[in-house]
Enzyme design. Structure first.
Site, PDB file in Angstrom:
ATOM      1  N   ASP A 117       0.869  -1.169   0.000  1.00 34.94           N
ATOM      2  CA  ASP A 117       0.000   0.000   0.000  1.00 34.94           C
ATOM      3  C   ASP A 117       0.907   1.219   0.000  1.00 34.94           C
ATOM      4  OD1 ASP A 117      -1.761   2.060   0.383  1.00 34.94           O
ATOM      5  OD2 ASP A 117      -2.541   1.353   2.306  1.00 34.94           O
ATOM      6  N   ASN A 129       2.517   5.998 -10.446  1.00 38.39           N
ATOM      7  CA  ASN A 129       1.344   5.851 -11.298  1.00 38.39           C
ATOM      8  C   ASN A 129       0.070   5.501 -10.518  1.00 38.39           C
ATOM      9  OD1 ASN A 129      -0.171   4.928 -13.895  1.00 38.39           O
ATOM     10  ND2 ASN A 129      -0.060   3.060 -12.671  1.00 38.39           N
ATOM     11  N   TYR A 167     -10.474  13.545  -6.262  1.00 35.94           N
ATOM     12  CA  TYR A 167      -9.519  13.114  -7.291  1.00 35.94           C
ATOM     13  C   TYR A 167      -8.779  14.306  -7.882  1.00 35.94           C
ATOM     14  CZ  TYR A 167      -7.768  11.030 -11.635  1.00 35.94           C
ATOM     15  OH  TYR A 167      -6.971  10.616 -12.680  1.00 35.94           O
ATOM     16  N   LYS A 201      -4.781  15.468  -7.729  1.00 35.71           N
ATOM     17  CA  LYS A 201      -3.975  15.657  -8.930  1.00 35.71           C
ATOM     18  C   LYS A 201      -3.426  17.077  -9.014  1.00 35.71           C
ATOM     19  CE  LYS A 201      -4.324  11.529 -10.683  1.00 35.71           C
ATOM     20  NZ  LYS A 201      -3.143  10.648 -10.853  1.00 35.71           N
TER      21      LYS A 201
END
Length: 368
Positions: free
Chosen positions: A155, A182, A247, A251
């Site tokens: 993790d 990634n 999200y 980012k």
């Protein structure tokens, strides 16, 4: 006489990806990205442009003719832009480092499937030592370590697990010199429906994991005086999106973190810092399970990026030994300018793109 037996053939396990969809109609492949590529390699290429005045001169067209002067001016302009572009890249990212693939060790987070698995596959087939970190294992019943690609259940949002894996990777493969961050997850929920633990997990996997891996593997790169760090962000980090608050926020954090990393390496007094290269990957919509079901507003202007194409670009950039940016498709290169436009223009663009509507429809499909 005893017969000679062939040594057992060593195979490299590449995680299976979801089955391919039926081939789309031929016209879906006609995109602005394709046209741009064709033009850059033909009419907008200095070598091609200089063929025009040379051809005119071959048929004895005088230099005084307008057609000759215009063709020379056009070729000269393209040549000047090409030279300026080269110096821009050189000033921004410096010189490339030498790549010795017998000494390089690649670490890929979230590499058990999707984009990460493709990148691991590209390097694995070439015999490069690869370590894949993922909470998912490989297919049941198959060994996790296969050939030069080794899988570590980890993790990456947990700093202690990353450090433990790093120690094992050093023993198994050597000191990692290429880090491809990634790993990512998505909830696709309204802010009002997001549970605190979901927001926390998104930030741990999408953002904090980059801090954990960089803090763990960068010292070894500085020790080796060579390395490449790849940050996989998203164009949504620049503009945000309805039902993707956690999200897109994570980012956006990656964009700032990557810029800060570049600045620290540039100003570092460590002798190995100049040879640590950084690559920022900011793709548009990917054809992956994360965004399955979303419809692009225009396949011509905003095509969905195939993961294999993005994987090729990431590998090409890493192989070059240079720092840089990978932005696909074409519109992704202009997204950073969205924030400097008048607010009214931004609203019109958002409405035309229908990105927010696409996420709302995706949320309804998932019952969220």
């Amino acid at each position: 006489m005893p017969t000679q037996t062939q040594p057992p053939r060593q195979t490299i396990h590449i995680p299976k990806l979801p089955s391919q969809k039926p081939s789309p109609p031929w016209h879906t492949h006609l995109t602005i990205d394709l046209l741009s590529t064709v033009l850059r390699r033909s009419l907008f290429h200095p070598g091609f442009a200089w063929m025009i005045p040379l051809s005119l001169r071959a048929v004895t067209v005088p230099y005084e003719f307008l057609s000759m002067r215009l063709s020379i001016a056009y070729a000269s302009l393209l040549t000047l832009l090409y030279i300026l572009s080269y110096f821009n890249e050189r000033v921004a990212f410096g010189t490339a480092r030498e790549m010795d693939w017998e000494e390089e060790v690649v670490v890929i987070t979230g590499g058990a499937g999707g984009l990460g698995a493709l990148v691991a596959g590209f390097y694995g087939r070439r015999g490069v030592r690869v370590a894949v970190l993922d909470v998912k294992g490989v297919d049941e019943g198959e060994e996790e370590d296969d050939g030069d690609v080794k899988y570590y259940r980890c993790d990456v949002g947990d700093a202690e697990q990353v450090e433990a894996c790093a120690r094992q990777i050093r023993e198994d493969l050597g000191i990692p010199t290429i880090l491809i961050n990634n790993a990512a997850i998505i909830n696709a929920k309204s802010i009002l429906n997001l549970r605190p633990e979901e927001v926390e997990k998104t930030f741990r996997v999408n953002l904090l994991s980059h801090f954990h891996t960089i803090q763990t593997f960068l010292p070894g790169m500085l020790e080796e005086q060579r390395g490449t760090i790849v940050t996989v962000a998203s164009v949504l980090g620049h503009i945000g999106c309805a039902n993707l608050a956690d999200y897109t926020a994570s980012k956006a954090g990656l964009l700032a973190m990557h810029a800060s990393l570049r600045a620290e390496l540039h100003n570092s007094q460590h002798p190995g810092a100049p040879n640590i290269k950084t690559v920022l990957v900011s793709p548009g919509q990917l054809d992956t399970p994360l965004f399955a079901g979303m419809q692009t507003p225009s396949n011509f202007l905003a095509p969905v990026v195939q993961p294999v194409e993005l994987a090729k670009e990431i590998v090409r950039m890493v192989d070059s030994g240079s720092s840089g940016e990978v932005m696909m498709p074409l519109y992704a290169r202009w997204i950073p300018l969205h924030g400097v436009l008048p607010v009214g223009v931004q609203k019109v663009i958002r409405g035309w793109s229908r990105a927010d509507e696409a996420m709302l429809s995706l949320t309804r499909k998932k019952g969220l």
